[in-house]
Scaffold this active site. Structure first.
Site, short mmCIF file in Angstrom:
data_model
loop_
_atom_site.label_atom_id
_atom_site.label_comp_id
_atom_site.label_asym_id
_atom_site.label_seq_id
_atom_site.Cartn_x
_atom_site.Cartn_y
_atom_site.Cartn_z
N GLY A 1 39.77 41.98 42.67
CA GLY A 1 39.75 43.49 41.95
C GLY A 1 41.49 43.88 41.77
O GLY A 1 41.65 44.96 41.10
N CYS A 2 42.30 43.23 42.44
CA CYS A 2 43.51 43.24 42.08
C CYS A 2 44.15 42.55 41.11
O CYS A 2 44.00 41.47 40.89
CB CYS A 2 44.42 42.91 43.55
SG CYS A 2 43.68 43.97 44.98
N GLN A 3 45.14 43.05 40.18
CA GLN A 3 45.71 42.48 39.28
C GLN A 3 46.65 41.38 39.80
O GLN A 3 46.86 40.25 39.44
CB GLN A 3 46.44 43.34 38.41
CG GLN A 3 47.22 42.68 37.19
CD GLN A 3 48.15 43.74 36.46
OE1 GLN A 3 48.21 44.61 36.74
NE2 GLN A 3 48.58 43.12 35.22
N SER A 4 47.40 41.85 40.97
CA SER A 4 48.17 40.74 41.70
C SER A 4 47.46 40.45 42.61
O SER A 4 46.54 40.52 42.86
CB SER A 4 49.55 41.71 42.12
OG SER A 4 48.98 42.48 43.10
N GLY B 1 42.79 47.93 42.79
CA GLY B 1 43.24 46.90 43.59
C GLY B 1 43.30 47.57 45.02
O GLY B 1 42.90 46.97 45.99
#
Length: 143
Positions: free
Chosen positions: A56-59, A126
């Protein structure tokens, strides 16, 4: 309270709010977040596994719980400077606390310091995912 005692989760949140109040604008606040992230303890590459990844985190974010219901510790890392700062704040509020305290603590500091308005939607998602994973682990060990 002596200097070695860990502040309560509520006190940790209030300390964060007070610290962010020192900064006049979001450029300074982002820089402070980045600086906090640089102070995270080293995170072993061996723990950067799919099992520990927060989805769910872009990074890339990894969260590793240890301990038990009486005292849960979390180690975490990210490949993003700002997200590392968010991790530092989250760990300050939630790590090294009893599982039931973790479950009872709402992350009010996010709204209180204006993070909710200043994070991109992907970073907000995120952060929500990281808190959900942390609380899910606390719920699991609290039983």
């Amino acid at each position: 309270m002596n200097a070695t005692a860990t502040p309560s989760a509520e006190q940790a949140q209030q300390d964060i709010v007070d610290e962010f109040a020192f900064f006049g604008d979001w450029t300074e606040r982002y820089q402070y977040l980045i600086d906090l992230g640089k102070k995270l303890p080293p995170f072993p590459d061996a723990l950067k596994t799919e099992e520990h990844r927060v989805h769910g985190c872009q990074s890339m974010v990894w969260l590793v719980p240890s301990g038990d219901a009486a005292k849960l510790h979390f180690a975490a890392a990210s490949d993003s400077a700002i997200v590392s700062g968010l991790i530092a704040l989250v760990l300050r509020v939630y790590s090294d606390r009893p599982a039931l305290d973790i479950l009872a603590t709402e992350p009010r500091f996010i709204e209180a310091i204006g993070l909710a308005k200043h994070l991109s939607p992907t970073r907000s998602n995120g952060l929500v995912a990281m808190l959900a994973k942390l609380k899910a682990h606390a719920a699991q060990v609290a039983q």
